[in-house]
Design a protein around this motif. Structure first.
Motif, short mmCIF file in Angstrom:
data_model
loop_
_atom_site.label_atom_id
_atom_site.label_comp_id
_atom_site.label_asym_id
_atom_site.label_seq_id
_atom_site.Cartn_x
_atom_site.Cartn_y
_atom_site.Cartn_z
N UNK A 197 2.82 3.66 -3.10
CA UNK A 197 1.75 4.12 -3.46
C UNK A 197 2.47 5.72 -4.23
N UNK A 198 3.48 6.10 -3.67
CA UNK A 198 4.05 7.22 -4.28
C UNK A 198 4.62 6.86 -5.83
N UNK A 253 2.95 4.97 -7.55
CA UNK A 253 1.57 4.72 -8.30
C UNK A 253 1.46 3.17 -8.67
N UNK A 254 1.93 2.55 -7.76
CA UNK A 254 1.98 0.89 -7.62
C UNK A 254 0.51 0.45 -6.61
N UNK A 255 -0.20 -0.35 -7.07
CA UNK A 255 -1.20 -0.99 -6.14
C UNK A 255 -0.48 -1.49 -5.13
N UNK A 256 -1.18 -1.63 -3.91
CA UNK A 256 -0.32 -2.44 -2.62
C UNK A 256 -0.66 -3.87 -3.00
N UNK A 257 0.45 -4.92 -2.95
CA UNK A 257 0.05 -6.06 -3.11
C UNK A 257 -0.32 -6.70 -1.85
N UNK A 258 -1.47 -7.67 -1.80
CA UNK A 258 -2.06 -8.11 -0.55
C UNK A 258 -3.28 -7.41 -0.10
N UNK A 267 -5.58 1.66 6.26
CA UNK A 267 -5.81 3.11 6.31
C UNK A 267 -5.39 3.83 5.25
N UNK A 268 -4.45 3.57 4.58
CA UNK A 268 -3.94 4.24 3.48
C UNK A 268 -4.62 3.99 2.21
#
Length: 381
Positions: free
Chosen positions: A272-273, A275-280, A315-316
Motif C-alpha cells: 500500500x505504501x 501505491x500498489x493494489x493488494x492482489x487477491x 481491514x486495511x
C-alpha cells in the motif's frame, strides 16, 4: 466509502425520482439487496449508480467505449451472468452447483448438452515441456489442423469441445488415465487427499465461466471469424496469461512469499505504501464478497500467516479475499506447485471458452467494433 447506499442516498446521487430508481433495478442496471439492519428496506449498489451517473449525457460512441471496461453488457449470451453479487450458469447458482457437481457436468450445462461426449483418446502433447507451454503448443497444433466452426453440425462441435477440454486438462497436469475425471486427475497427479480433492473440484466448478471477461471476449472474437474451436480456446488461454487476469494468481502467490519473508502486516503495508493494489482482494462485480472465493475458503484450512493476511488485508483495504486469493491459498495449503492455481483456472475456464465459442459460431455474427480515432487530423487533400 460504503459499497451500498440507502434509497435516499441513491436518489440524491442520481437526482432521480423513486419510480425511476425502481425501473433501474427492474432492468438490472442497479443491483439491490435487503438492508441487513432492516429487511423492510433496500440498499443499492454505489458502483452501479456511479456507472449510470457517468453515462448520463454522454454521446453514444463514448458510452460504447466505456462499456468495454466493466461497463454495460455488449453481447447477448445465455451462458452465464453475475447478478446481485452471485454467479449464475444458465440460470443456476454456480456456488450451489459447486457443492456437488464436477467440471464435466458443468461443462455440459454451459454447452447446453445432456452430457460430455465420449472420445477414444486425447490429443497428443509434449509432456517434456512445462504444463502451460505444453497446453499452448497443443492448442496451436490443433487449431492449424482443425476445421472452421461455420457450417458445422452442433454434435460435431460438441465432440471437438469435449476432446479439447480433456486434452487441455491433461496437458496442464491432470492424469486422466483409468477413466478419471478432471478433478480426480489433478488430485492423482499431485497425490492429494480427499479434502484437497474436494477443494480442487470446487475450484474447477466456480472458475468454469464468468460471463464476458477478457479471455472469453478474446475467444468469442476468434470464434466470430469462423476459426476452429481450438483457435478460440488458444485465444482464451493466451489472454488468461496476463497478470491482471489469470496471472493474478501468480501475483497473489508472490504476495504470499512476502508474507513468509516479513509477515502479513508489513507485507500489506509495503504494498500500500508503494501505491500498489493488494492482489487477491476485491472484485468490481462483487461489491461485498466474491462468492467463488468464499465457498473455496470454507474448504481450505489456511496456514496461520495466510489467515492473518486475509484478516489484515481486509481491514486495511475494506475488501474481502477473492477467488484468486482462494485458489492460490488452496495451492499453498495443500503443497501444490506454485503455478497450480493458474493451471486449475485454465483447465476450468476452458469449459467456458468453448461454450462461448460455440454460441458465437451459432450466431454467425462477426465481432468487429469501430475505433474512436484520436490521432492527428485527417488529410483528405
Amino acid at each position: 466509502m460504503a459499497a451500498w447506499l440507502n434509497r435516499d442516498e441513491t436518489l440524491d446521487l442520481l437526482g432521480i425520482k423513486p419510480q425511476t430508481l425502481y425501473a433501474y433495478v427492474s432492468r438490472k442496471l442497479i443491483a439491490a439487496r435487503p438492508d441487513p439492519k432492516d429487511p423492510r428496506y433496500s440498499l443499492y449498489s454505489r458502483a452501479d449508480a456511479e456507472r449510470l451517473l457517468a453515462r448520463r449525457g454522454r454521446r453514444a460512441a463514448e458510452v460504447a467505449e466505456h462499456a468495454i471496461s466493466w461497463g454495460e453488457g455488449v453481447l447477448p449470451t445465455s451462458i452465464s451472468t453475475v447478478s446481485g453479487g452471485r454467479l449464475f450458469y444458465r440460470g443456476r447458482d454456480a456456488v450451489r452447483l459447486a457443492g456437488r457437481a464436477t467440471l464435466e457436468e458443468v461443462a455440459a450445462l454451459l454447452w447446453d448438452a445432456p452430457a460430455i461426449p465420449s472420445f477414444r483418446k486425447l490429443l497428443a502433447f509434449d509432456d517434456g515441456r512445462p504444463p502451460v507451454e505444453a497446453a499452448l503448443s497443443m492448442l496451436a497444433g490443433a487449431a492449424a489442423r482443425s476445421d472452421p466452426t461455420f457450417g458445422r453440425a452442433p454434435a460435431s462441435l460438441l465432440d471437438e469441445a469435449a476432446l479439447l477440454l480433456c486434452s487441455t486438462a491433461a496437458a496442464l497436469g491432470a492424469d486422466l488415465s483409468k477413466g478419471l475425471g478432471i478433478a480426480d486427475g489433478f488430485a492423482r497427479h499431485w497425490k492429494c487427499d480427499s479434502q484437497a480433492t474436494a477443494a480442487i473440484r470446487t475450484a474447477l466448478v466456480v472458475l468454469a465461466d464468468h460471463e464476458l471477461n477478457a479471455s472469453t471476449f478474446a475467444a468469442r472474437v476468434t470464434a466470430s471469424t469462423g476459426a476452429p474451436l481450438a483457435a478460440a480456446a488458444l485465444s482464451g488461454l493466451s489472454t488468461l496469461l496476463g497478470p491482471v487476469h489469470g496471472g493474478a494468481t501468480l501475483r497473489v502467490r508472490a504476495l504470499f512469499g512476502d508474507v513468509e519473508r516479513v509477515g502479513a502486516q508489513r507485507a500489506v503495508q509495503e504494498r500500500l505504501a508503494r501505491g500498489e493494489p493488494l492482489p487477491g482482494f476485491g472484485h468490481p462485480l462483487y461489491p461485498d464478497i466474491d462468492p467463488r472465493g468464499a465457498v473455496l475458503l470454507e474448504l481450505v484450512r489456511l496456514p496461520a500467516d495466510l489467515d492473518e493476511l486475509a484478516r489484515y488485508g481486509s481491514a486495511a483495504t475494506g475488501l474481502q479475499p477473492n477467488v484468486d486469493f482462494a485458489t492460490a491459498a488452496m495451492a499453498m495449503a495443500y503443497d501444490l506447485p506454485k503455478d497450480a492455481a493458474f493451471r486449475i483456472f485454465a483447465a476450468a475456464r476452458m469449459a467456458g471458452w468453448l461454450a462461448h465459442a460455440m454460441e458465437q459460431a451459432r450466431s454467425g455474427r462477426l465481432i468487429r467494433p469501430r475505433a474512436r480515432y484520436s490521432g492527428p487530423p485527417l488529410e483528405f487533400t
